[in-house]
Design an enzyme around this catalytic site. Structure first.
Site, PDB file in Angstrom:
ATOM      1  N   HIS A 239       0.809  -1.227   0.000  1.00 45.18           N
ATOM      2  CA  HIS A 239       0.000   0.000   0.000  1.00 45.18           C
ATOM      3  C   HIS A 239       0.845   1.281   0.000  1.00 45.18           C
ATOM      4  O   HIS A 239       0.490   2.264  -0.604  1.00 45.18           O
ATOM      5  CB  HIS A 239      -1.010   0.000   1.162  1.00 45.18           C
ATOM      6  CG  HIS A 239      -0.407   0.037   2.527  1.00 45.18           C
ATOM      7  ND1 HIS A 239       0.135  -1.077   3.127  1.00 45.18           N
ATOM      8  CD2 HIS A 239      -0.250   1.042   3.418  1.00 45.18           C
ATOM      9  CE1 HIS A 239       0.589  -0.748   4.323  1.00 45.18           C
ATOM     10  NE2 HIS A 239       0.376   0.532   4.530  1.00 45.18           N
TER      11      HIS A 239
ATOM     12  N   LYS B 260       6.033   5.481  -1.256  1.00 42.97           N
ATOM     13  CA  LYS B 260       6.800   6.359  -0.358  1.00 42.97           C
ATOM     14  C   LYS B 260       8.281   6.404  -0.722  1.00 42.97           C
ATOM     15  O   LYS B 260       9.012   7.278  -0.262  1.00 42.97           O
ATOM     16  CB  LYS B 260       6.637   5.915   1.097  1.00 42.97           C
ATOM     17  CG  LYS B 260       5.307   6.346   1.692  1.00 42.97           C
ATOM     18  CD  LYS B 260       5.269   6.036   3.165  1.00 42.97           C
ATOM     19  CE  LYS B 260       3.982   6.541   3.806  1.00 42.97           C
ATOM     20  NZ  LYS B 260       3.872   6.101   5.192  1.00 42.97           N
TER      21      LYS B 260
ATOM     22  N   ASP C 219      -5.081   0.039   7.822  1.00 40.45           N
ATOM     23  CA  ASP C 219      -3.937   0.957   7.863  1.00 40.45           C
ATOM     24  C   ASP C 219      -4.125   1.987   8.987  1.00 40.45           C
ATOM     25  O   ASP C 219      -3.191   2.269   9.758  1.00 40.45           O
ATOM     26  CB  ASP C 219      -3.831   1.647   6.496  1.00 40.45           C
ATOM     27  CG  ASP C 219      -2.561   2.470   6.339  1.00 40.45           C
ATOM     28  OD1 ASP C 219      -1.557   2.148   7.005  1.00 40.45           O
ATOM     29  OD2 ASP C 219      -2.570   3.425   5.534  1.00 40.45           O
TER      30      ASP C 219
ATOM     31  N   HIS D  49      -5.892   3.739  -1.151  1.00 40.04           N
ATOM     32  CA  HIS D  49      -6.069   3.446   0.277  1.00 40.04           C
ATOM     33  C   HIS D  49      -6.246   4.695   1.137  1.00 40.04           C
ATOM     34  O   HIS D  49      -6.563   4.584   2.317  1.00 40.04           O
ATOM     35  CB  HIS D  49      -4.936   2.562   0.813  1.00 40.04           C
ATOM     36  CG  HIS D  49      -3.592   3.217   0.911  1.00 40.04           C
ATOM     37  ND1 HIS D  49      -2.807   3.468  -0.189  1.00 40.04           N
ATOM     38  CD2 HIS D  49      -2.884   3.666   1.974  1.00 40.04           C
ATOM     39  CE1 HIS D  49      -1.678   4.033   0.195  1.00 40.04           C
ATOM     40  NE2 HIS D  49      -1.698   4.177   1.508  1.00 40.04           N
TER      41      HIS D  49
HETATM   42 FE   LIG Z   1      -0.392   5.419   2.716  1.00 41.22          FE
END
Ligand SMILES: [Fe+2]
Length: 332
Positions: free
Chosen positions: A184, A188, A266, A237
């Site tokens: 997910h 990053k 999450d 998400h």
């Molecule tokens: Fe995220």
């Protein structure tokens, strides 16, 4: 050197077991035998089998029952099963497929066919294992500069699988979400580390940068059909049920189901760990924030049906969190 593949042969007839052993051992397999279902399941739990050759008609548990028991056991469900059926038994094969068998072999056993079926089944399982391993490696690569590391990504996969199962979704969906939810936050990897590592709230510009991890994630995962799940999860998400999320501001069922599930998984884990919420919440605190909302999280952000399930099975989230918080970073 790798150890030999372990094959468990399950048959109530001594003669058949001896035959299989005589055939398999010279081909480099380590052979174990069991004469009934109960003994077979005990051996599997004890010995880390790579494949099970399973006869159908046995006193006590039938082969179908053994296979079904394996498929509902977290530790045994991934072991491939080759079921041995009578030549003409279409019904037994259909029942076998339903019970979760991977391959079938007709009696009387053709030795060349047996060896080929075993080799193919082991190969395709190894391929799946390598795929899982690579997905986890990719997910972990994105954690390099992130402070939310540890087992966060693995836990999100497990919570998501819990919800999927509770929603009554097919096992295939559950397994896919367990694996691909770990991707997910893969985007990053493109977010500057001073933003990822900043303690305290992000300013508006930083937040805009951070939001891009969703589209970056979808871009990294790309368009392979086996990774569609992961792509939709990475992209969506942070979308919210009430339409206030990002990157697209999707609303309600416009948001893919798998992303709606991961969103709550999450958030729960983020509350347990996050540097933004200090001190981290204990289980009851995290559930309270999700249920009552705070200045940034609102219950309306989540699909109400999934949220209701979360509230019902929240104790299982706590158990998973406790079990996995100190677990090794790399699964065995
Ligand atoms: Fe995220």
């Amino acid at each position: 050197m790798n150890r030999a593949h372990r094959i468990l042969c399950v048959d109530d007839e001594d003669f058949n077991l001896e035959l299989l052993e005589t055939l398999l051992t010279p081909n480099g397999y380590e052979v174990f035998t069991a004469q009934d279902g109960k003994a077979a399941l005990a051996l599997m739990a004890d010995k880390n089998m790579d494949l099970v050759l399973l006869d159908i008609n046995m006193p006590g548990m039938s082969g179908h029952e053994v296979c079904r028991a394996m498929r509902t056991d977290g530790d045994l469900k991934h072991i491939p099963v080759v079921m041995i059926t009578s030549m003409d038994s279409r019904e037994a094969r259909l029942k076998g497929i339903e019970a979760g068998a991977d391959e079938f072999l007709a009696k009387p056993i053709d030795q060349a066919e047996l060896l080929l079926r075993i080799r193919n089944t082991l190969n395709s399982r190894e391929f799946e294992d390598a795929f899982t391993y690579l997905i986890h490696s990719l997910a972990r690569a994105a954690e390099a500069n992130d402070i939310d590391t540890g087992n966060h990504i693995m836990r999100v996969g497990e919570y998501s699988a819990l919800i999927a199962r509770e929603l009554g979704l097919p096992e295939r969906f559950t397994e896919n979400i367990r694996l691909q939810a770990t991707l997910h936050d893969v985007g990053k990897v493109h977010v500057p580390s001073h933003i990822l590592k900043k303690s305290g709230r992000l300013d508006e510009t930083e937040m805009e940068e951070m939001k891009k991890h969703t589209t970056f994630g979808a871009m990294i995962i790309g368009d392979h059909p086996h990774l569609e799940f992961g792509k939709r999860i990475a992209l969506c998400h942070h979308e919210k049920w009430d339409g206030t999320g990002y990157p697209a501001g999707l609303k309600g069922e416009q948001i893919p189901l798998e992303a709606r599930i991961v969103a709550i998984a999450d958030c729960y884990d983020a509350l347990r760990n996050s540097r933004v919420y200090k001190p981290c919440y204990d289980h009851a605190g995290a559930v309270r924030v999700l249920t009552e909302g705070d200045d940034r999280l609102k219950p309306e952000h989540f699909d109400p049906k999934i949220f209701a399930i979360f509230k019902r099975i929240a104790p299982q989230f706590e158990t998973l969190y406790e079990k996995m918080k100190d677990a090794p970073a790399r699964p065995a």
